[in-house]
Write a protein that holds these residues in place. Structure first.
Motif, PDB file in Angstrom:
ATOM      1  N   ARG A 107       0.840  -1.204   0.000  1.00 45.15           N
ATOM      2  CA  ARG A 107       0.000   0.000   0.000  1.00 45.15           C
ATOM      3  C   ARG A 107       0.872   1.249   0.000  1.00 45.15           C
ATOM      4  O   ARG A 107       0.572   2.231  -0.685  1.00 45.15           O
ATOM      5  CB  ARG A 107      -0.941  -0.002   1.202  1.00 45.15           C
ATOM      6  CG  ARG A 107      -1.830   1.206   1.206  1.00 45.15           C
ATOM      7  CD  ARG A 107      -2.793   1.215   2.372  1.00 45.15           C
ATOM      8  NE  ARG A 107      -3.547   2.459   2.334  1.00 45.15           N
ATOM      9  CZ  ARG A 107      -4.828   2.551   2.511  1.00 45.15           C
ATOM     10  NH1 ARG A 107      -5.524   1.475   2.771  1.00 45.15           N
ATOM     11  NH2 ARG A 107      -5.431   3.716   2.458  1.00 45.15           N
ATOM     12  N   ALA A 108       1.945   1.222   0.778  1.00 46.43           N
ATOM     13  CA  ALA A 108       2.848   2.380   0.837  1.00 46.43           C
ATOM     14  C   ALA A 108       3.395   2.695  -0.548  1.00 46.43           C
ATOM     15  O   ALA A 108       3.399   3.863  -0.976  1.00 46.43           O
ATOM     16  CB  ALA A 108       3.984   2.112   1.823  1.00 46.43           C
ATOM     17  N   TYR A 109       3.858   1.672  -1.259  1.00 46.50           N
ATOM     18  CA  TYR A 109       4.370   1.899  -2.615  1.00 46.50           C
ATOM     19  C   TYR A 109       3.282   2.476  -3.515  1.00 46.50           C
ATOM     20  O   TYR A 109       3.509   3.441  -4.248  1.00 46.50           O
ATOM     21  CB  TYR A 109       4.898   0.598  -3.223  1.00 46.50           C
ATOM     22  CG  TYR A 109       6.332   0.292  -2.874  1.00 46.50           C
ATOM     23  CD1 TYR A 109       7.376   1.031  -3.408  1.00 46.50           C
ATOM     24  CD2 TYR A 109       6.645  -0.759  -2.024  1.00 46.50           C
ATOM     25  CE1 TYR A 109       8.691   0.753  -3.100  1.00 46.50           C
ATOM     26  CE2 TYR A 109       7.967  -1.050  -1.712  1.00 46.50           C
ATOM     27  CZ  TYR A 109       8.985  -0.291  -2.251  1.00 46.50           C
ATOM     28  OH  TYR A 109      10.293  -0.576  -1.954  1.00 46.50           O
ATOM     29  N   ASN A 110       2.101   1.871  -3.486  1.00 40.33           N
ATOM     30  CA  ASN A 110       1.005   2.337  -4.338  1.00 40.33           C
ATOM     31  C   ASN A 110       0.644   3.780  -4.039  1.00 40.33           C
ATOM     32  O   ASN A 110       0.461   4.588  -4.952  1.00 40.33           O
ATOM     33  CB  ASN A 110      -0.225   1.435  -4.169  1.00 40.33           C
ATOM     34  CG  ASN A 110      -0.127   0.176  -4.992  1.00 40.33           C
ATOM     35  OD1 ASN A 110      -0.146   0.236  -6.214  1.00 40.33           O
ATOM     36  ND2 ASN A 110      -0.002  -0.956  -4.338  1.00 40.33           N
ATOM     37  N   ASP A 111       0.533   4.116  -2.764  1.00 34.23           N
ATOM     38  CA  ASP A 111       0.184   5.478  -2.376  1.00 34.23           C
ATOM     39  C   ASP A 111       1.241   6.470  -2.867  1.00 34.23           C
ATOM     40  O   ASP A 111       0.908   7.520  -3.406  1.00 34.23           O
ATOM     41  CB  ASP A 111       0.056   5.597  -0.855  1.00 34.23           C
ATOM     42  CG  ASP A 111      -1.210   4.955  -0.312  1.00 34.23           C
ATOM     43  OD1 ASP A 111      -2.062   4.504  -1.106  1.00 34.23           O
ATOM     44  OD2 ASP A 111      -1.344   4.903   0.930  1.00 34.23           O
ATOM     45  N   LEU A 112       2.507   6.132  -2.669  1.00 32.98           N
ATOM     46  CA  LEU A 112       3.576   7.067  -3.029  1.00 32.98           C
ATOM     47  C   LEU A 112       3.698   7.238  -4.538  1.00 32.98           C
ATOM     48  O   LEU A 112       3.971   8.341  -5.013  1.00 32.98           O
ATOM     49  CB  LEU A 112       4.903   6.631  -2.412  1.00 32.98           C
ATOM     50  CG  LEU A 112       4.928   6.661  -0.877  1.00 32.98           C
ATOM     51  CD1 LEU A 112       6.290   6.223  -0.359  1.00 32.98           C
ATOM     52  CD2 LEU A 112       4.555   8.018  -0.331  1.00 32.98           C
ATOM     53  N   VAL A 113       3.499   6.172  -5.284  1.00 33.10           N
ATOM     54  CA  VAL A 113       3.522   6.301  -6.752  1.00 33.10           C
ATOM     55  C   VAL A 113       2.404   7.240  -7.190  1.00 33.10           C
ATOM     56  O   VAL A 113       2.627   8.167  -7.974  1.00 33.10           O
ATOM     57  CB  VAL A 113       3.407   4.918  -7.443  1.00 33.10           C
ATOM     58  CG1 VAL A 113       3.082   5.071  -8.927  1.00 33.10           C
ATOM     59  CG2 VAL A 113       4.689   4.123  -7.259  1.00 33.10           C
ATOM     60  N   GLU A 114       1.210   7.016  -6.662  1.00 35.51           N
ATOM     61  CA  GLU A 114       0.063   7.847  -7.038  1.00 35.51           C
ATOM     62  C   GLU A 114       0.293   9.311  -6.651  1.00 35.51           C
ATOM     63  O   GLU A 114       0.014  10.223  -7.433  1.00 35.51           O
ATOM     64  CB  GLU A 114      -1.205   7.320  -6.359  1.00 35.51           C
ATOM     65  CG  GLU A 114      -2.449   8.109  -6.695  1.00 35.51           C
ATOM     66  CD  GLU A 114      -2.943   7.910  -8.123  1.00 35.51           C
ATOM     67  OE1 GLU A 114      -3.693   8.775  -8.594  1.00 35.51           O
ATOM     68  OE2 GLU A 114      -2.566   6.911  -8.763  1.00 35.51           O
ATOM     69  N   ILE A 115       0.807   9.540  -5.473  1.00 33.35           N
ATOM     70  CA  ILE A 115       1.057  10.907  -5.005  1.00 33.35           C
ATOM     71  C   ILE A 115       2.088  11.606  -5.886  1.00 33.35           C
ATOM     72  O   ILE A 115       1.937  12.771  -6.230  1.00 33.35           O
ATOM     73  CB  ILE A 115       1.473  10.879  -3.524  1.00 33.35           C
ATOM     74  CG1 ILE A 115       0.202  10.716  -2.692  1.00 33.35           C
ATOM     75  CG2 ILE A 115       2.255  12.116  -3.122  1.00 33.35           C
ATOM     76  CD1 ILE A 115       0.440  10.365  -1.269  1.00 33.35           C
ATOM     77  N   ASN A 116       3.136  10.889  -6.265  1.00 33.18           N
ATOM     78  CA  ASN A 116       4.158  11.510  -7.111  1.00 33.18           C
ATOM     79  C   ASN A 116       3.669  11.747  -8.527  1.00 33.18           C
ATOM     80  O   ASN A 116       4.010  12.767  -9.136  1.00 33.18           O
ATOM     81  CB  ASN A 116       5.444  10.680  -7.086  1.00 33.18           C
ATOM     82  CG  ASN A 116       6.241  10.958  -5.848  1.00 33.18           C
ATOM     83  OD1 ASN A 116       6.744  12.058  -5.670  1.00 33.18           O
ATOM     84  ND2 ASN A 116       6.343   9.983  -4.957  1.00 33.18           N
ATOM     85  N   GLU A 117       2.868  10.843  -9.060  1.00 35.71           N
ATOM     86  CA  GLU A 117       2.323  11.068 -10.400  1.00 35.71           C
ATOM     87  C   GLU A 117       1.393  12.277 -10.405  1.00 35.71           C
ATOM     88  O   GLU A 117       1.439  13.102 -11.310  1.00 35.71           O
ATOM     89  CB  GLU A 117       1.591   9.811 -10.903  1.00 35.71           C
ATOM     90  CG  GLU A 117       2.554   8.710 -11.266  1.00 35.71           C
ATOM     91  CD  GLU A 117       1.884   7.415 -11.698  1.00 35.71           C
ATOM     92  OE1 GLU A 117       0.672   7.236 -11.437  1.00 35.71           O
ATOM     93  OE2 GLU A 117       2.577   6.570 -12.293  1.00 35.71           O
TER      94      GLU A 117
END
Length: 154
Positions: free
Chosen positions: A10-20
């Motif tokens: 979840r952490a990876y998914n959240d951070l990818v989405e936030i950066n995009e």
């Protein structure tokens, strides 16, 4: 290789989405200002966030985490997208008015939202040390960017 927990994924998914989303937000900000210094700064930050997303995707794939599959982890991406949207929600209206100080304020808010997500990710159980290092490094760069944006406000 350590077993990856749902919280780590979840952490990876959240951070990818936030950066995009941050990359898009900064690109919109760059297009909405006339000041060449701000335009350059926002463009660089947009590229930085796109690079962060790419690094996180690549890193996640080493652990078998597919960051592009929305909804694979109980609304993780939806939660991240909602938080980011709240962070950048007023950017368009600030751009429409070409109010550079308002645009800087919205960028600052977006970065504050990103920093909270990074702090949440860093507290995830079972986060591998190399993931923690990458996330800490990116967190530091986002904090520096937020501080710079704050200093540019009039």
């Amino acid at each position: 290789m350590a077993a990856i927990t749902e919280k780590t994924a979840r952490a990876y998914n959240d951070l990818v989405e936030i950066n995009e989303t941050g990359a898009k937000g900064y690109q919109e900000a760059a297009e909405g200002v006339s000041n060449p210094q701000l335009k350059s700064e926002f463009t660089q930050l947009s590229q930085q966030r796109a690079q962060f997303a790419s690094e996180l995707k690549q890193h996640a794939s080493q652990y078998g985490i597919q960051t592009e599959q929305e909804g694979t982890i109980e609304g993780a991406v939806a939660d991240a997208a909602a938080a980011v949207h709240r962070g950048w929600i007023n950017l368009k209206s600030a751009i429409t008015g070409q109010d550079e100080n308002a645009i800087l304020g919205e960028a600052e808010t977006g970065d504050a939202t990103a920093l909270k997500a990074y702090e949440t990710a860093l507290s995830a159980e079972g986060l591998p040390q190399d993931a923690k290092s990458l996330i800490q490094q990116q967190h530091g760069q986002i904090l520096a960017a937020k501080n710079k944006i704050t200093s540019l406000k009039k």
